[in-house]
Each structure stands twice: as C-alpha cells, then as structure tokens.
Motif scaffolding. Structure first.
Motif, PDB file in Angstrom:
ATOM      1  N   MET A 147       0.824  -1.200   0.000  1.00 20.21           N
ATOM      2  CA  MET A 147       0.000   0.000   0.000  1.00 20.21           C
ATOM      3  C   MET A 147       0.866   1.261   0.000  1.00 20.21           C
ATOM      4  O   MET A 147       0.462   2.300  -0.515  1.00 20.21           O
ATOM      5  CB  MET A 147      -0.937   0.019   1.208  1.00 20.21           C
ATOM      6  CG  MET A 147      -1.896  -1.155   1.286  1.00 20.21           C
ATOM      7  SD  MET A 147      -2.839  -1.445  -0.230  1.00 20.21           S
ATOM      8  CE  MET A 147      -3.721   0.084  -0.396  1.00 20.21           C
ATOM      9  N   GLU A 148       2.050   1.169   0.551  1.00 25.52           N
ATOM     10  CA  GLU A 148       2.948   2.318   0.592  1.00 25.52           C
ATOM     11  C   GLU A 148       3.565   2.603  -0.766  1.00 25.52           C
ATOM     12  O   GLU A 148       3.591   3.740  -1.245  1.00 25.52           O
ATOM     13  CB  GLU A 148       4.053   2.062   1.624  1.00 25.52           C
ATOM     14  CG  GLU A 148       5.066   3.180   1.752  1.00 25.52           C
ATOM     15  CD  GLU A 148       6.130   2.854   2.774  1.00 25.52           C
ATOM     16  OE1 GLU A 148       6.130   3.468   3.848  1.00 25.52           O
ATOM     17  OE2 GLU A 148       6.970   1.962   2.500  1.00 25.52           O
ATOM     18  N   THR A 149       4.060   1.549  -1.433  1.00 25.10           N
ATOM     19  CA  THR A 149       4.821   1.730  -2.673  1.00 25.10           C
ATOM     20  C   THR A 149       4.032   1.389  -3.941  1.00 25.10           C
ATOM     21  O   THR A 149       4.441   1.778  -5.031  1.00 25.10           O
ATOM     22  CB  THR A 149       6.083   0.846  -2.643  1.00 25.10           C
ATOM     23  OG1 THR A 149       5.683  -0.543  -2.609  1.00 25.10           O
ATOM     24  CG2 THR A 149       6.926   1.153  -1.410  1.00 25.10           C
ATOM     25  N   GLY A 150       2.944   0.625  -3.800  1.00 21.80           N
ATOM     26  CA  GLY A 150       2.236   0.131  -4.978  1.00 21.80           C
ATOM     27  C   GLY A 150       2.828  -1.142  -5.539  1.00 21.80           C
ATOM     28  O   GLY A 150       2.332  -1.665  -6.543  1.00 21.80           O
ATOM     29  N   GLN A 151       3.892  -1.660  -4.906  1.00 23.93           N
ATOM     30  CA  GLN A 151       4.553  -2.876  -5.372  1.00 23.93           C
ATOM     31  C   GLN A 151       4.101  -4.063  -4.511  1.00 23.93           C
ATOM     32  O   GLN A 151       4.370  -4.119  -3.310  1.00 23.93           O
ATOM     33  CB  GLN A 151       6.077  -2.722  -5.254  1.00 23.93           C
ATOM     34  CG  GLN A 151       6.865  -4.009  -5.474  1.00 23.93           C
ATOM     35  CD  GLN A 151       6.732  -4.566  -6.873  1.00 23.93           C
ATOM     36  OE1 GLN A 151       6.837  -3.840  -7.853  1.00 23.93           O
ATOM     37  NE2 GLN A 151       6.494  -5.859  -7.002  1.00 23.93           N
ATOM     38  N   PRO A 152       3.375  -5.036  -5.093  1.00 28.17           N
ATOM     39  CA  PRO A 152       2.985  -6.224  -4.313  1.00 28.17           C
ATOM     40  C   PRO A 152       4.201  -7.064  -3.923  1.00 28.17           C
ATOM     41  O   PRO A 152       5.184  -7.152  -4.669  1.00 28.17           O
ATOM     42  CB  PRO A 152       2.073  -6.994  -5.283  1.00 28.17           C
ATOM     43  CG  PRO A 152       1.644  -5.988  -6.309  1.00 28.17           C
ATOM     44  CD  PRO A 152       2.791  -5.046  -6.444  1.00 28.17           C
ATOM     45  N   LEU A 153       4.114  -7.675  -2.755  1.00 27.01           N
ATOM     46  CA  LEU A 153       5.159  -8.587  -2.284  1.00 27.01           C
ATOM     47  C   LEU A 153       4.502  -9.858  -1.766  1.00 27.01           C
ATOM     48  O   LEU A 153       3.299  -9.880  -1.487  1.00 27.01           O
ATOM     49  CB  LEU A 153       5.995  -7.947  -1.167  1.00 27.01           C
ATOM     50  CG  LEU A 153       6.707  -6.629  -1.507  1.00 27.01           C
ATOM     51  CD1 LEU A 153       5.989  -5.481  -0.844  1.00 27.01           C
ATOM     52  CD2 LEU A 153       8.163  -6.665  -1.087  1.00 27.01           C
ATOM     53  N   HIS A 154       5.300 -10.895  -1.607  1.00 32.40           N
ATOM     54  CA  HIS A 154       4.773 -12.133  -1.036  1.00 32.40           C
ATOM     55  C   HIS A 154       5.853 -12.777  -0.182  1.00 32.40           C
ATOM     56  O   HIS A 154       7.044 -12.759  -0.533  1.00 32.40           O
ATOM     57  CB  HIS A 154       4.340 -13.103  -2.133  1.00 32.40           C
ATOM     58  CG  HIS A 154       3.593 -14.297  -1.594  1.00 32.40           C
ATOM     59  ND1 HIS A 154       2.310 -14.209  -1.099  1.00 32.40           N
ATOM     60  CD2 HIS A 154       3.969 -15.590  -1.441  1.00 32.40           C
ATOM     61  CE1 HIS A 154       1.912 -15.403  -0.685  1.00 32.40           C
ATOM     62  NE2 HIS A 154       2.905 -16.247  -0.882  1.00 32.40           N
ATOM     63  N   ALA A 155       5.436 -13.324   0.963  1.00 29.35           N
ATOM     64  CA  ALA A 155       6.362 -13.970   1.895  1.00 29.35           C
ATOM     65  C   ALA A 155       6.134 -15.481   1.884  1.00 29.35           C
ATOM     66  O   ALA A 155       4.997 -15.939   2.032  1.00 29.35           O
ATOM     67  CB  ALA A 155       6.164 -13.413   3.302  1.00 29.35           C
ATOM     68  N   PHE A 156       7.226 -16.247   1.697  1.00 32.79           N
ATOM     69  CA  PHE A 156       7.177 -17.707   1.736  1.00 32.79           C
ATOM     70  C   PHE A 156       7.879 -18.213   2.992  1.00 32.79           C
ATOM     71  O   PHE A 156       8.862 -17.620   3.451  1.00 32.79           O
ATOM     72  CB  PHE A 156       7.904 -18.313   0.519  1.00 32.79           C
ATOM     73  CG  PHE A 156       7.292 -17.959  -0.807  1.00 32.79           C
ATOM     74  CD1 PHE A 156       6.176 -18.635  -1.274  1.00 32.79           C
ATOM     75  CD2 PHE A 156       7.846 -16.965  -1.595  1.00 32.79           C
ATOM     76  CE1 PHE A 156       5.615 -18.323  -2.500  1.00 32.79           C
ATOM     77  CE2 PHE A 156       7.298 -16.646  -2.830  1.00 32.79           C
ATOM     78  CZ  PHE A 156       6.173 -17.324  -3.279  1.00 32.79           C
ATOM     79  N   ASP A 157       7.354 -19.304   3.521  1.00 31.73           N
ATOM     80  CA  ASP A 157       8.062 -20.011   4.598  1.00 31.73           C
ATOM     81  C   ASP A 157       9.241 -20.741   3.956  1.00 31.73           C
ATOM     82  O   ASP A 157       9.068 -21.722   3.239  1.00 31.73           O
ATOM     83  CB  ASP A 157       7.120 -20.995   5.290  1.00 31.73           C
ATOM     84  CG  ASP A 157       7.755 -21.637   6.520  1.00 31.73           C
ATOM     85  OD1 ASP A 157       8.980 -21.850   6.513  1.00 31.73           O
ATOM     86  OD2 ASP A 157       7.021 -21.935   7.474  1.00 31.73           O
ATOM     87  N   TYR A 158      10.431 -20.245   4.194  1.00 30.45           N
ATOM     88  CA  TYR A 158      11.632 -20.769   3.542  1.00 30.45           C
ATOM     89  C   TYR A 158      11.787 -22.271   3.778  1.00 30.45           C
ATOM     90  O   TYR A 158      12.191 -23.018   2.873  1.00 30.45           O
ATOM     91  CB  TYR A 158      12.842 -20.010   4.061  1.00 30.45           C
ATOM     92  CG  TYR A 158      14.188 -20.529   3.585  1.00 30.45           C
ATOM     93  CD1 TYR A 158      14.663 -20.210   2.319  1.00 30.45           C
ATOM     94  CD2 TYR A 158      14.977 -21.317   4.416  1.00 30.45           C
ATOM     95  CE1 TYR A 158      15.903 -20.674   1.891  1.00 30.45           C
ATOM     96  CE2 TYR A 158      16.221 -21.783   4.001  1.00 30.45           C
ATOM     97  CZ  TYR A 158      16.680 -21.468   2.734  1.00 30.45           C
ATOM     98  OH  TYR A 158      17.895 -21.931   2.310  1.00 30.45           O
ATOM     99  N   ASP A 159      11.452 -22.736   4.993  1.00 31.34           N
ATOM    100  CA  ASP A 159      11.663 -24.142   5.328  1.00 31.34           C
ATOM    101  C   ASP A 159      10.643 -25.068   4.682  1.00 31.34           C
ATOM    102  O   ASP A 159      10.803 -26.293   4.721  1.00 31.34           O
ATOM    103  CB  ASP A 159      11.647 -24.321   6.846  1.00 31.34           C
ATOM    104  CG  ASP A 159      12.832 -23.637   7.510  1.00 31.34           C
ATOM    105  OD1 ASP A 159      13.971 -23.908   7.089  1.00 31.34           O
ATOM    106  OD2 ASP A 159      12.613 -22.800   8.414  1.00 31.34           O
ATOM    107  N   ARG A 160       9.582 -24.510   4.076  1.00 29.57           N
ATOM    108  CA  ARG A 160       8.587 -25.344   3.390  1.00 29.57           C
ATOM    109  C   ARG A 160       8.820 -25.356   1.880  1.00 29.57           C
ATOM    110  O   ARG A 160       8.032 -25.956   1.137  1.00 29.57           O
ATOM    111  CB  ARG A 160       7.180 -24.827   3.701  1.00 29.57           C
ATOM    112  CG  ARG A 160       6.846 -24.875   5.188  1.00 29.57           C
ATOM    113  CD  ARG A 160       5.482 -24.294   5.485  1.00 29.57           C
ATOM    114  NE  ARG A 160       4.401 -25.146   5.009  1.00 29.57           N
ATOM    115  CZ  ARG A 160       3.107 -24.838   5.088  1.00 29.57           C
ATOM    116  NH1 ARG A 160       2.759 -23.669   5.629  1.00 29.57           N
ATOM    117  NH2 ARG A 160       2.187 -25.663   4.641  1.00 29.57           N
ATOM    118  N   LEU A 161       9.875 -24.684   1.422  1.00 25.36           N
ATOM    119  CA  LEU A 161      10.221 -24.684   0.001  1.00 25.36           C
ATOM    120  C   LEU A 161      11.159 -25.851  -0.283  1.00 25.36           C
ATOM    121  O   LEU A 161      12.259 -25.926   0.282  1.00 25.36           O
ATOM    122  CB  LEU A 161      10.900 -23.370  -0.398  1.00 25.36           C
ATOM    123  CG  LEU A 161      10.078 -22.085  -0.251  1.00 25.36           C
ATOM    124  CD1 LEU A 161      10.937 -20.877  -0.592  1.00 25.36           C
ATOM    125  CD2 LEU A 161       8.846 -22.140  -1.143  1.00 25.36           C
TER     126      LEU A 161
END
Length: 806
Positions: A258-272
């Motif tokens: 919402m601040e930058t207009g750039q969507p991000l996504h967080a992954f659980d590193y240990d489930r990759l």
C-alpha cells in the motif's frame, strides 16, 4: 483505493484542507469519490466519571458502576480491574458501533442493568492495551465528546482511479501527485541498513523459465523471526484503509504494497523444497490449492511460482497453502517481482480470483520499484519480527526496463490544448511530475519518462499531463468558426436518424445491446458452416461466456431481449436495433464493419387491446407492411422476392422474402424459424427483418418533389390469372411496372386463392390496376383495351390462364 491523511503525511506535508485537496486531485484526473471520517464512531463515545462502584451480586469478577455522562447517569456493568470511583473513562453509549463491529445495546448482565460500556484503548481502536480501561484526564468534563477532547481527526479519501493510473495505487504515488500540484517535495521512507550474516546466494536461488512473463524477480531472506501480532502502529495503518491485520509478516507485505504500490509475497523458507524458487508456467490440468483454501485447475498459460518440486503460488495473484506463513515459521523468503500485466489479467479472470496484488500487476507496476520495495519490507521484517537478514539479495532481471524517451513540441502542445501555455511552464510541469526534460531546440524537448508512469508513451500523453496540471478549467471554451459542408458521414447520420425516428413512429421500441455475443449464437441461428457470419472475431478478455465474440448479426441480441421480456410476462413486443456487425477478414487484422437495422414483432397485432377491434396475433404481412412503410417513407420503393434459405436459414421457408430496391438486395423479412426460437427458449412466434444500412447509404433516394394533386378521377380494373402455385405475385407486379404504360398509376394484389375447383398445383392471383390520366377523364373503352393488352402480355410470360380456361 483508500488514502488516510495521517498516513499520507509521512510522505508529504499536505498544505490543503481535505476538501480542497479532494478538489485539486479530482481536477488533475485523480477522482476523489468520497471523504470519510475514520473516527466518526467516536461521536457516540463520551467522557464519563464513575460516581459509584459496587460488587456485582451474581458475579465475583464484575462490578456495578454508576457513571456520570453530563446529561445524566448510566448504570454500567464492568469487569476492568482499574475501574474506580472518581475515575474518568470513555463511555460508549447505546447505539455506538465500535471498530470491532460490536454495537452497544442496553442489556441485563447477570440480572443487573447495563446501559453503556466503559472502554479500553483496544476496544476504541486507539491503542493495543485491552487489559484495562483507557484512563482520561481527570479535569475533562463529563459528557464531553471523546473525539473532540483527543483531537481525533483522520479523513480517509476514496480514490476512483482509472486503469491507466497504476502509479497512484500506493501512498508514494499519491504523494508524488500532490507534490506536483503543490509544487512541493515528497519524501521516501527511510530504510536503515541492517546487520547481515552469510550470503543469500549460498542458501537459495531464483530461476526464471518464462522471461517473457516474469521480467524481474528479486528475493531476500530473513531468519530467526518470531511470527505474531503486529504492533499497534502497523495494525492501525492497515485498519485505517480497511485491511484486516493477519500477523506481523503478512501485515508488513501489505503495508509496503500500500505504501509503494509494489505487491510482495512472503514464503516459509523451510517449506520450500530444495530452498529455491523456479518461475515457470503451469502444466495443463495441474491442481493447486490457494490461500483461500480452494483448489484451482491450471493451464499452460498461467504463470506459477514454484520451489524445486511443486507450485507454491499463482504468480501475481495469490500464494498457496503449502508455503504460507504460520506461527511456527522462523525463516522467510520475501518476493518482489515484475510480472507481465496481460498474463496476470488473464490468469485472474480464468481463475475468478481477484486480489490487491493482481489489481496492481494487471495495471502495470514500476520495474525500478521492485528492489526498493523489497529492501523496505526486509528492513521492517528485521525491525518488527526480530529477525536477521541474510546478506545480499537476489535480483534476476532477464528483460531490463528500457526508459521511454519522447520528443515534445511546445507549438504542437499549444495547438492541441487550445490554450496558451509558455515553454517554461510546460517544462516546469513535466519536471514536477518526475519527467526528465532535456532541451533539444527552441520549444522542443526530449522527455525521459519515469519507470512508474507505464501509461505514458506518446507526445499526446505528455500533452495530457500538461493539460491536467495546468487545469482543464483554464482551457477556454470556443466554437468552431469553419463551415463544414455536407458529407457522406452527414448523410449516414441523417439516414440513421431517419430510420430510428420512423421505426419509433411505427410503434417499435429501440434496443441497445453490447457488440459481443455468445459463440453458440451462430449455431442458434442455424448458419451453415460456409456462411461468412460464422467467421467471428474472438474477444481477448470476454466479460462472460455469453459475450465471447463480436456479433455478426443483430438478431441474437433482439431474441435475447424477447426472452427476457417474456420471462416478465411482456408478451407483446416490437423491438428494433441499429448497430454494427463485425465480419472477420482473413487478409486483414481488423474486421469488416457493416451497419445493420434489425427488428422483431411478436404477440398482438394491436398491442393486446380488444376495445375497438377483436385482437389477433401478428403475422408475416404485418412485419412486411412495416418494412414497406419504413422504406417508402424514406423514399425507396420496396420489392420482395423469394428468400434464399441458405442465406437466411433463420427464417421459416415459405414465410420469408428478401428485400430489394431497384436491382440491389438490401435485406430480408419473414417469420423466425421455430428451431431458432427453440434455441433461445422462446415459446411464441416472432417475425422480423434485417436491412443493410451500409447499402442504403449508397442508394440515396431521389429528392422529394412537389406534384400537383390529380385533376381527373382514376379508373380501376381487376383481373384474375391462374398460375403455378410457386409463382411469386411480386414478379407479376414488377412485370406490369416494367411495361411503363403511362396511364398505369398503381397495381396491387387483393386476393390469392388455392383449392377446388382449381387444378392441383395452381393458384389464382387477383390484381387491381389503377389507371389515371393527368390530361383528361379516361373513357371506359380505352381503359378496357389497355387492360386487355396488359393481360395478354402477362399470360404467356407467366404460363398463366384466365378463369374458365380462357
């Protein structure tokens, strides 16, 4: 998009009142649809002073309080540990709705009345402490408005952004716009450097297998985090614009988006699997469960984010259940990417899945904003979640953004805008908006477009930027002084208006439909496989399955309207439509457009009334009469001949005719085929016609001329001919007209008969010919001789005979 002014002030000092700011943004092209008071609910919350506190007789953990709210006293049951006599606390009155959605109502708690609620900071949305009552200044007067005493004022603007202004889908973009309006400076949020450990390239990697769909993918890694509720300031920011806090990791990605207009996504590193990212398209019929717990069936055009073994997110749309952040998550891989807008738009529509991320990606994000947003979110993860950043980031950038450069002429800009804007003012406006302006000659610049303005690619786009910053109200209103002679376009408009007015005058209502129809419409109209109207133009992003292709006929729209009317018990219909149809051309990129007029008539002949005349259903001759009246009223003489069933398969054979003016076939008229009606779910007969308006434009009717009324009376003669039952009467009428006898004024059929005593396969056709002279009264003998000559010429031409065998 919602913009809270308290949040916006972090990036720019707003120098205008909210109402003036809304007006300024709207005039610049960023429409402000509404301004809401975020703390409006506090109007129902008063300062209360506790006069009495007694133990609840039926509950040891509750207390019965008597609270002064200025206008009186209220009994309130409270369980807070810090409630005390003479204490000042917030009181939510009956009818107040708190941020949690709870509406205060008068009630009885364990047998004791309670007519309000003493509130904590958390319950009022003013803090995160929910363990005790919010303590107020002891000097505040009971009954005073808490909103006024605290000075709570946070207007929230609702922006109605057009699809081209993706740059304003973040607070920084809005701040940049306001800075240009105010001619002031905006500021980026601070991203303090964090201590790092290790090297991210030793722990993960990013492989892009579809570089045309994923042009940039950046990632960072934060370890040793603690997932939990976000701090109050972060939750408050999200709640101010209507977003629900989830946990500190997800809230940070939403906050930065919402601040930058750039969507991000967080992954659980240990489930990759294999701790790495692969960006590829999905396999056909591959199944994937998204974060909304729904299984999605994918195809090979959908871009996916995968680990070493499986998909973990639908790129740019939504993550998967198999990699979501959980309370046990300790290491987070953060994604910031630049996906192809068209691909995301198609994916979102195919899956029926909309998200804040897809809303931004499908409009276009800033390619150069990918890494700054990633660094901002990474710093917040470290600060808020107590983590450690692994050193460096991964920035896979196979298709770097190429800055757009445009040449702009000041003279051409002034000519297009129609107002006087100085060269210096033009350059100043563009610079304020973040464009790079380099002079190349007097009154000419080379303008570098910032990467965030994905909507600017042509000189006219820059001219529009100058116009909206100058102010549309500064452009003077002028009327063209040039005389425009009549043109073909003017005649086409006159023809269209004339057809529309005459159809309305004949009792028909105009229908207006989308230019898109269902792919099965051609089957419903029984069109043969070789018919050119089957060569439809597909819509790239159809609104629905019923609007998948461009229409090649107006009839499907009218029959659909008939169906909807019949469902509403409107059984007597007269509808028409004028519009373009679109025929695909193999050798051309664009379809061929033809303007058509179509009409249908179903139900009553007289509109359902039986007051003056016994009503009956309309038939072929009713719609034929309408068509004749329409064409003759416009100046054309209509002729009818047997319709070609292959050309008009949607008309019932034997009850259909093609329409001609002169030697040009311009359309058809007849009864809608029963199979066509069945395919549209219609249980009632319908009659209709189609005219090619495009052909009518080339057949300009003769200009009307005044004629003196006839001085002498007419003489009529009737004749009956027996002909083959397949012989068309119109051909016989045409033959009489082609004889060009000067005394023949009119001819029409008044009776047709089949059956005994006529031979099988024969019918009798009775004509009435009207004779008139403009010089004298006709004598019977002369008329009889002329009439006999005409009949004698008709008999051999049509293998006819007279009644009685003569």
């Amino acid at each position: 998009m919602k913009v809270a002014l308290s949040w916006l002030n972090e990036y720019i000092d707003v120098q205008m009142a909210p109402s003036r700011l809304a007006d300024a943004l709207t005039l610049s092209g960023i429409e402000v649809e509404a301004i809401e008071d975020r703390y409006a609910y506090l109007q129902g919350v008063k300062v209360g002073r506790v006069l009495q506190v007694e133990p609840h007789p039926n509950a040891s953990h509750l207390k019965c309080c008597l609270v002064d709210i200025g206008s009186g006293t209220l009994p309130i049951v409270c369980g807070a540990p810090n409630v005390s006599v003479n204490g000042a606390f917030p009181v939510a009155q009956v009818g107040t709705t708190l941020p949690s959605g709870l509406t205060i109502a008068a009630s009885t708690i364990r047998g004791m009345p309670s007519e309000g609620m003493l509130c904590s900071e958390a319950e009022l949305g003013l803090g995160e402490d929910a363990s005790k009552l919010m303590v107020l200044d002891a000097d505040w007067k009971p009954g005073a408005s808490l909103k006024e005493m605290l000075g709570c004022d946070d207007p929230v603007m609702e922006l109605g952004l057009t699809p081209n202004r993706a740059d304003c889908l973040g607070y920084i973009g809005v701040a940049r716009e306001i800075a240009a309006i105010q001619n002031s400076q905006w500021r980026r949020p601070d991203v303090p450097p964090s201590e790092t450990t290790g090297d991210i390239r030793e722990m993960t990697s990013v492989t892009i297998q579809a570089p045309d769909l994923c042009r940039r993918y950046a990632a960072s890694l934060v370890v040793d985090i603690a997932v939990g509720p976000s701090p109050f300031w972060l939750q408050d920011r999200l709640l101010s614009i209507g977003l629900r806090p989830v946990n500190n990791v997800v809230d940070i990605t939403n906050f930065v988006m919402m601040e930058t207009g750039q969507p991000l996504h967080a992954f659980d590193y240990d489930r990759l699997a294999e701790h790495r990212i692969v960006v590829r398209t999905a396999a056909d019929r591959e199944a994937f469960v998204t974060l909304d717990h729904k299984e999605r069936v994918l195809d090979s055009e959908i871009l996916m984010i995968c680990d070493g073994e499986k998909p973990v997110a639908v790129a740019g749309v939504m993550g998967g259940m198999n990699s979501e952040i959980e309370s046990s998550t300790r290491r987070v891989l953060l994604e910031s990417a630049w996906f192809d807008a068209t691909s995301i738009r198609k994916t979102s529509r195919k899956l029926g899945l909309k998200s804040e991320a897809s809303h931004r990606f499908e409009r276009g994000v800033d390619a150069e904003g990918v890494v700054p947003a990633l660094l901002r979110a990474t710093a917040l993860l470290v600060a808020v979640c107590g983590g450690r950043q692994i050193g460096g980031i991964i920035d896979a950038y196979p298709n770097p953004h190429v800055q757009v450069s445009i040449e702009l002429s000041a003279d051409e800009t002034r000519k297009l805008l129609g107002c006087d804007v100085s060269d210096d003012e033009m350059a100043s406006i563009l610079a304020r908006l973040g464009f790079g302006v380099e002079p190349i000659a007097a009154g000419r610049w080379r303008v570098a477009v910032p990467s965030c303005r994905v909507d600017v690619s042509r000189p006219v786009d820059l001219m529009e930027e100058i116009a909206r910053m100058k102010g549309y109200d500064a452009i003077p209103v002028t009327l063209p002084s040039i005389h425009i002679p009549p043109s073909a376009a003017a005649f086409a408009q006159q023809l269209r208006d004339g057809l529309r007015n005459r159809m309305s005058g004949l009792g028909f209502l105009e229908a207006i439909h989308y230019s898109f129809i269902s792919e099965k419409a051609c089957d419903q109209l029984l069109l043969p496989e070789t018919d050119e109207r089957r060569q439809t133009v597909a819509v790239l992003n159809p609104l629905s399955e019923d609007q998948a292709v461009m229409r090649t006929s107006l009839l499907p729209g009218l029959l659909g309207a008939m169906q909807r009317n019949l469902f509403q018990q409107q059984k007597h219909l007269r509808l028409f439509e004028i519009g373009n149809v679109f025929l695909k051309q193999a050798s051309e990129k664009l379809p061929k457009e033809r303007e058509m007029l179509a009409a249908i008539w179903s139900g009553s002949r007289f509109g359902g009334t039986k007051w003056f005349v016994e009503d009956s259903d309309c038939d072929f001759y009713d719609i034929k009469g309408i068509l004749e009246a329409l064409l003759e009223g416009m100046g054309w003489k209509a002729a009818f001949e047997r319709a070609d069933h292959l050309r008009y398969p949607y008309l019932r054979p034997g009850s259909a005719a093609q329409v001609r003016t002169g030697y040009q076939v311009i359309g058809c008229v007849g009864q809608i085929h029963p199979r066509v009606l069945d395919s549209f779910g219609l249980k009632q007969e319908a009659f209709g016609f189609e005219l090619d308006v495009h052909l009518l434009q080339d057949l300009q009717p003769p200009k009307p001329a005044a004629m003196a009324l006839p001085k002498y009376p007419p003489v009529s003669r009737d004749t009956t001919l027996i002909v083959d039952k397949n012989q068309m009467a119109m051909a016989m009428i045409e033959a009489i007209r082609r004889m060009q006898e000067p005394l023949v004024e009119d001819v029409h059929v008044f009776a047709v008969y089949e059956g005994a005593p006529l031979p099988e396969g024969k019918k009798s056709v009775s004509f009435r010919i009207l004779y008139r002279s403009d010089r004298s009264t006709l004598e019977d003998e002369a008329v009889t001789q002329l009439h006999q000559r005409i009949c004698e010429r008709l008999i051999p031409a049509f293998q006819a005979s007279l009644p009685g065998g003569n």
